[in-house]
Design a protein around this motif. Structure first.
Motif, PDB file in Angstrom:
ATOM      1  N   LYS A  25       0.939  -1.170  -0.027  1.00  0.00           N
ATOM      2  CA  LYS A  25      -0.113   0.044  -0.123  1.00  0.00           C
ATOM      3  C   LYS A  25       0.799   1.199  -0.121  1.00  0.00           C
ATOM      4  CE  LYS A  25      -4.164  -2.058   1.969  1.00  0.00           C
ATOM      5  NZ  LYS A  25      -5.214  -2.024   3.017  1.00  0.00           N
ATOM      6  N   ASP A  26       2.150   1.137   0.300  1.00  0.00           N
ATOM      7  CA  ASP A  26       3.155   2.496  -0.014  1.00  0.00           C
ATOM      8  C   ASP A  26       3.613   2.531  -1.239  1.00  0.00           C
ATOM      9  OD1 ASP A  26       2.859   2.625   2.923  1.00  0.00           O
ATOM     10  OD2 ASP A  26       4.484   1.324   3.207  1.00  0.00           O
ATOM     11  N   PHE A  27       2.837   1.941  -2.371  1.00  0.00           N
ATOM     12  CA  PHE A  27       3.422   2.212  -3.613  1.00  0.00           C
ATOM     13  C   PHE A  27       3.478   3.724  -3.933  1.00  0.00           C
ATOM     14  CE2 PHE A  27       1.990   3.352  -7.927  1.00  0.00           C
ATOM     15  CZ  PHE A  27       2.651   2.129  -8.586  1.00  0.00           C
ATOM     16  N   PRO A  28       4.523   4.065  -4.791  1.00  0.00           N
ATOM     17  CA  PRO A  28       5.535   2.866  -5.158  1.00  0.00           C
ATOM     18  C   PRO A  28       6.843   2.737  -4.217  1.00  0.00           C
ATOM     19  CG  PRO A  28       5.795   4.942  -6.210  1.00  0.00           C
ATOM     20  CD  PRO A  28       4.745   5.108  -5.299  1.00  0.00           C
ATOM     21  N   VAL A  29       7.247   1.557  -4.098  1.00  0.00           N
ATOM     22  CA  VAL A  29       8.206   1.337  -3.423  1.00  0.00           C
ATOM     23  C   VAL A  29       9.635   0.955  -4.156  1.00  0.00           C
ATOM     24  CG1 VAL A  29       6.956   0.306  -1.298  1.00  0.00           C
ATOM     25  CG2 VAL A  29       7.559  -1.017  -3.149  1.00  0.00           C
ATOM     26  N   ARG A  30       9.653   1.118  -5.536  1.00  0.00           N
ATOM     27  CA  ARG A  30      10.723   0.688  -6.314  1.00  0.00           C
ATOM     28  C   ARG A  30      10.507   1.640  -7.557  1.00  0.00           C
ATOM     29  NH1 ARG A  30       7.954  -4.293  -7.001  1.00  0.00           N
ATOM     30  NH2 ARG A  30       7.493  -4.530  -9.270  1.00  0.00           N
ATOM     31  N   PRO A  31      11.386   1.893  -8.458  1.00  0.00           N
ATOM     32  CA  PRO A  31      11.331   2.541  -9.689  1.00  0.00           C
ATOM     33  C   PRO A  31      10.468   1.857 -10.393  1.00  0.00           C
ATOM     34  CG  PRO A  31      13.532   2.218  -9.106  1.00  0.00           C
ATOM     35  CD  PRO A  31      12.933   1.357  -8.167  1.00  0.00           C
ATOM     36  N   VAL A  32       9.679   2.953 -11.266  1.00  0.00           N
ATOM     37  CA  VAL A  32       8.503   2.657 -12.269  1.00  0.00           C
ATOM     38  C   VAL A  32       9.164   2.545 -13.471  1.00  0.00           C
ATOM     39  CG1 VAL A  32       6.472   3.581 -13.138  1.00  0.00           C
ATOM     40  CG2 VAL A  32       6.743   3.628 -10.880  1.00  0.00           C
ATOM     41  N   ARG A  33       8.646   1.639 -14.364  1.00  0.00           N
ATOM     42  CA  ARG A  33       9.114   1.741 -15.803  1.00  0.00           C
ATOM     43  C   ARG A  33       8.361   2.183 -16.824  1.00  0.00           C
ATOM     44  NH1 ARG A  33       9.513  -2.655 -19.859  1.00  0.00           N
ATOM     45  NH2 ARG A  33       7.988  -4.009 -18.670  1.00  0.00           N
ATOM     46  N   LEU A  34       8.948   3.046 -17.378  1.00  0.00           N
ATOM     47  CA  LEU A  34       8.124   3.590 -18.323  1.00  0.00           C
ATOM     48  C   LEU A  34       8.322   3.283 -19.915  1.00  0.00           C
ATOM     49  CD1 LEU A  34       5.731   5.731 -19.319  1.00  0.00           C
ATOM     50  CD2 LEU A  34       7.532   7.761 -19.161  1.00  0.00           C
ATOM     51  N   VAL A  35       7.686   2.498 -20.601  1.00  0.00           N
ATOM     52  CA  VAL A  35       7.788   1.872 -21.815  1.00  0.00           C
ATOM     53  C   VAL A  35       7.731   3.001 -23.017  1.00  0.00           C
ATOM     54  CG1 VAL A  35       7.437   0.351 -23.658  1.00  0.00           C
ATOM     55  CG2 VAL A  35       7.820  -0.373 -21.329  1.00  0.00           C
ATOM     56  N   VAL A  36       8.709   3.260 -23.795  1.00  0.00           N
ATOM     57  CA  VAL A  36       8.735   4.421 -24.912  1.00  0.00           C
ATOM     58  C   VAL A  36       8.825   3.378 -25.988  1.00  0.00           C
ATOM     59  CG1 VAL A  36       9.804   6.094 -26.235  1.00  0.00           C
ATOM     60  CG2 VAL A  36       9.730   6.308 -23.793  1.00  0.00           C
ATOM     61  N   PRO A  37       7.782   3.352 -26.863  1.00  0.00           N
ATOM     62  CA  PRO A  37       7.615   2.205 -27.940  1.00  0.00           C
ATOM     63  C   PRO A  37       8.205   2.399 -29.209  1.00  0.00           C
ATOM     64  CG  PRO A  37       5.672   3.359 -27.684  1.00  0.00           C
ATOM     65  CD  PRO A  37       6.553   3.997 -26.627  1.00  0.00           C
ATOM     66  N   VAL A  38       9.101   3.439 -28.973  1.00  0.00           N
ATOM     67  CA  VAL A  38       9.877   4.056 -30.207  1.00  0.00           C
ATOM     68  C   VAL A  38      11.308   4.272 -30.053  1.00  0.00           C
ATOM     69  CG1 VAL A  38       7.769   5.232 -31.203  1.00  0.00           C
ATOM     70  CG2 VAL A  38       9.308   6.696 -29.737  1.00  0.00           C
ATOM     71  N   PRO A  39      12.153   4.488 -30.903  1.00  0.00           N
ATOM     72  CA  PRO A  39      13.589   4.730 -30.747  1.00  0.00           C
ATOM     73  C   PRO A  39      13.981   6.193 -30.211  1.00  0.00           C
ATOM     74  CG  PRO A  39      13.376   3.821 -32.923  1.00  0.00           C
ATOM     75  CD  PRO A  39      11.920   4.140 -32.707  1.00  0.00           C
ATOM     76  N   PRO A  40      14.760   6.173 -29.480  1.00  0.00           N
ATOM     77  CA  PRO A  40      15.200   7.482 -28.995  1.00  0.00           C
ATOM     78  C   PRO A  40      15.149   8.941 -30.143  1.00  0.00           C
ATOM     79  CG  PRO A  40      16.967   6.147 -28.016  1.00  0.00           C
ATOM     80  CD  PRO A  40      16.057   5.514 -29.295  1.00  0.00           C
ATOM     81  N   GLY A  41      14.782   9.678 -29.738  1.00  0.00           N
ATOM     82  CA  GLY A  41      14.921  11.104 -30.644  1.00  0.00           C
ATOM     83  C   GLY A  41      13.297  11.362 -31.120  1.00  0.00           C
ATOM     84  N   GLY A  42      12.341  10.727 -31.080  1.00  0.00           N
ATOM     85  CA  GLY A  42      11.048  11.126 -31.603  1.00  0.00           C
ATOM     86  C   GLY A  42      10.112  11.770 -30.469  1.00  0.00           C
ATOM     87  N   SER A  43       9.094  12.260 -30.922  1.00  0.00           N
ATOM     88  CA  SER A  43       8.419  13.317 -29.939  1.00  0.00           C
ATOM     89  C   SER A  43       7.803  12.295 -28.729  1.00  0.00           C
ATOM     90  CB  SER A  43       6.954  13.703 -30.654  1.00  0.00           C
ATOM     91  OG  SER A  43       6.434  12.652 -31.232  1.00  0.00           O
ATOM     92  N   ILE A  44       7.556  11.054 -28.812  1.00  0.00           N
ATOM     93  CA  ILE A  44       7.169  10.180 -27.546  1.00  0.00           C
ATOM     94  C   ILE A  44       8.173  10.483 -26.472  1.00  0.00           C
ATOM     95  CG2 ILE A  44       6.422   7.956 -26.629  1.00  0.00           C
ATOM     96  CD1 ILE A  44       5.043   7.426 -29.517  1.00  0.00           C
ATOM     97  N   ASP A  45       9.419  10.169 -27.040  1.00  0.00           N
ATOM     98  CA  ASP A  45      10.822  10.167 -26.437  1.00  0.00           C
ATOM     99  C   ASP A  45      10.978  11.347 -25.815  1.00  0.00           C
ATOM    100  OD1 ASP A  45      13.272   9.278 -25.275  1.00  0.00           O
ATOM    101  OD2 ASP A  45      14.350  10.299 -26.867  1.00  0.00           O
ATOM    102  N   VAL A  46      10.850  12.353 -26.608  1.00  0.00           N
ATOM    103  CA  VAL A  46      11.029  13.956 -25.874  1.00  0.00           C
ATOM    104  C   VAL A  46      10.282  14.107 -24.892  1.00  0.00           C
ATOM    105  CG1 VAL A  46      11.007  16.201 -26.514  1.00  0.00           C
ATOM    106  CG2 VAL A  46      12.003  14.801 -27.915  1.00  0.00           C
ATOM    107  N   MET A  47       8.978  13.942 -25.019  1.00  0.00           N
ATOM    108  CA  MET A  47       7.798  13.975 -23.957  1.00  0.00           C
ATOM    109  C   MET A  47       8.108  13.035 -22.735  1.00  0.00           C
ATOM    110  SD  MET A  47       5.045  15.541 -23.176  1.00  0.00           S
ATOM    111  CE  MET A  47       4.349  16.145 -24.416  1.00  0.00           C
ATOM    112  N   ALA A  48       8.589  11.974 -22.917  1.00  0.00           N
ATOM    113  CA  ALA A  48       8.760  11.155 -21.666  1.00  0.00           C
ATOM    114  C   ALA A  48      10.022  11.714 -20.963  1.00  0.00           C
ATOM    115  CB  ALA A  48       9.089   9.919 -22.085  1.00  0.00           C
ATOM    116  N   ARG A  49      10.829  12.297 -21.574  1.00  0.00           N
ATOM    117  CA  ARG A  49      12.211  12.676 -20.939  1.00  0.00           C
ATOM    118  C   ARG A  49      11.981  13.928 -20.313  1.00  0.00           C
ATOM    119  NH1 ARG A  49      15.822  14.120 -24.294  1.00  0.00           N
ATOM    120  NH2 ARG A  49      14.912  13.188 -26.302  1.00  0.00           N
ATOM    121  N   ILE A  50      10.951  14.836 -20.859  1.00  0.00           N
ATOM    122  CA  ILE A  50      10.468  16.185 -20.206  1.00  0.00           C
ATOM    123  C   ILE A  50       9.716  15.900 -18.743  1.00  0.00           C
ATOM    124  CG2 ILE A  50       8.995  17.957 -20.222  1.00  0.00           C
ATOM    125  CD1 ILE A  50       9.560  18.330 -23.393  1.00  0.00           C
ATOM    126  N   VAL A  51       8.701  14.803 -18.720  1.00  0.00           N
ATOM    127  CA  VAL A  51       8.064  14.695 -17.771  1.00  0.00           C
ATOM    128  C   VAL A  51       8.526  13.853 -16.698  1.00  0.00           C
ATOM    129  CG1 VAL A  51       5.639  13.772 -17.193  1.00  0.00           C
ATOM    130  CG2 VAL A  51       5.843  15.152 -19.216  1.00  0.00           C
TER     131      VAL A  51
END
Length: 323
Positions: A25-51
């Motif tokens: 119930k103390d979630f999260p107790v370890r790092p969270v994995r955020l899957v980026v389904p594209v290679p680095p450099g695209g808009s999804i990757d940029v948004m993920a790295r900003i947030v």
């Protein structure tokens, strides 16, 4: 393209807490994995790295970006759909998430059934860019050049069915031009193709190319949305330049596996909501030409349903299909 936020009353169904969740119930107790389904450099990757940095800071755990590119985001999305529903594996995605079900005759997951919406993050216009060697300084000049030399110009995309592909095919359809499609393995490689001069033009997310435009390594011809971007107010829209009805943009959402417990979804959404209210993050969004959206999971759920219906009509009308 306007965000389809109608139907905000659609609420995310409450998940039944599993015995495993009762012990954490103390979630999260370890790092969270955020899957980026594209290679680095695209808009999804940029948004993920900003947030992700501020989001992780507010949760008290790191948000680790995990790149799982392939098959127009299907590989990474399936990875999350099949992951344990404990809140520690998440997906960030954009238009392919709602376009793919209409493009592919068979999908390894159901976009609505197999995912639980967490939060809508923001939206970003695309921009039509050309390599500096292309002798066109406006959309009208580009259309004239393409019509004078059919099949000579080419455009890079993130792959068949990607948002870059759909944006370009919409442009070709409305302008009656013959521009050759060259698919790459993601938005990052498609961007590099423009920088290297391998491709004549592309439709890239403004959030991914602002620096390259400023440096002169690519030339911006027009914004893809119906309204100009406040980041580049001097750059007219494609529609303003004679391509009536052209309107295209991207939005970004975070999802968890479908059976993820409601308390975990709430914790994740609360942290994202607070991150999006951070002044420094808001300033970064402004600088990149993106618009903050946020909201509870129900906002993303309603938007997802509306976008699936919209793109089913667009794909059918354009005759697009991937076998």
């Amino acid at each position: 393209m306007r965000l389809a936020l109608a139907g905000l009353a659609v609420m995310l169904g409450s998940a039944v807490c599993s015995p495993a969740w009762a012990q954490t119930k103390d979630f999260p107790v370890r790092p969270v994995r955020l899957v980026v389904p594209v290679p680095p450099g695209g808009s999804i990757d940029v948004m993920a790295r900003i947030v992700s940095p501020k989001w992780g800071e507010l949760m008290g755990q790191n948000v680790i970006i995990d790149y799982r590119p392939g098959a127009n985001t299907i590989v990474g999305s399936e990875n999350v759909a099949r992951a344990p529903a404990d809140g520690y594996t998440l997906l960030i995605n954009t238009l392919p998430f709602v376009v793919n079900p209409s493009l592919y005759p068979k999908m390894p997951f159901d976009t609505e059934r197999d995912f639980a919406p967490v939060s809508l993050l923001g939206s970003s216009p695309f921009v039509l860019v050309v390599h500096p060697s292309v002798p066109a300084k406006s959309v009208k000049e580009l259309v004239a050049l393409a019509r004078a030399h059919p099949g000579k110009l080419n455009y890079s995309s993130a792959g068949n069915g990607s948002n870059l592909h759909v944006a370009a095919e919409l442009f070709k359809n409305l302008t009656g031009t013959d521009i050759v499609h060259v698919p790459y393995g993601g938005g990052g490689p498609a961007l590099i193709a423009i920088l290297n001069g391998e491709a004549s033009l592309s439709f890239l997310s403004l959030i991914a190319v602002t620096g390259h435009i400023a440096s002169g390594r690519m030339r911006a011809l027009g914004i893809t949305t119906a309204k100009r971007s406040k980041v580049t107010p001097q750059l007219p829209t494609i529609a303003e330049q004679g391509v009536a009805g052209y309107d295209f943009g991207a939005w970004f959402g975070v999802y968890a596996p479908a059976a993820t417990p409601a308390p975990a979804i709430k914790t994740l959404n609360d942290a994202i909501s607070r991150a999006l209210r951070d002044p420094q993050l808001a300033e970064r969004f402004d600088k990149e030409g993106a618009e903050l959206v946020g909201g509870p999971p129900s906002v993303l759920a309603a938007h997802l349903k509306a976008e699936l219906a919209l793109w089913a009509k667009v794909v059918k009308s354009a005759g697009l299909r991937i076998d």
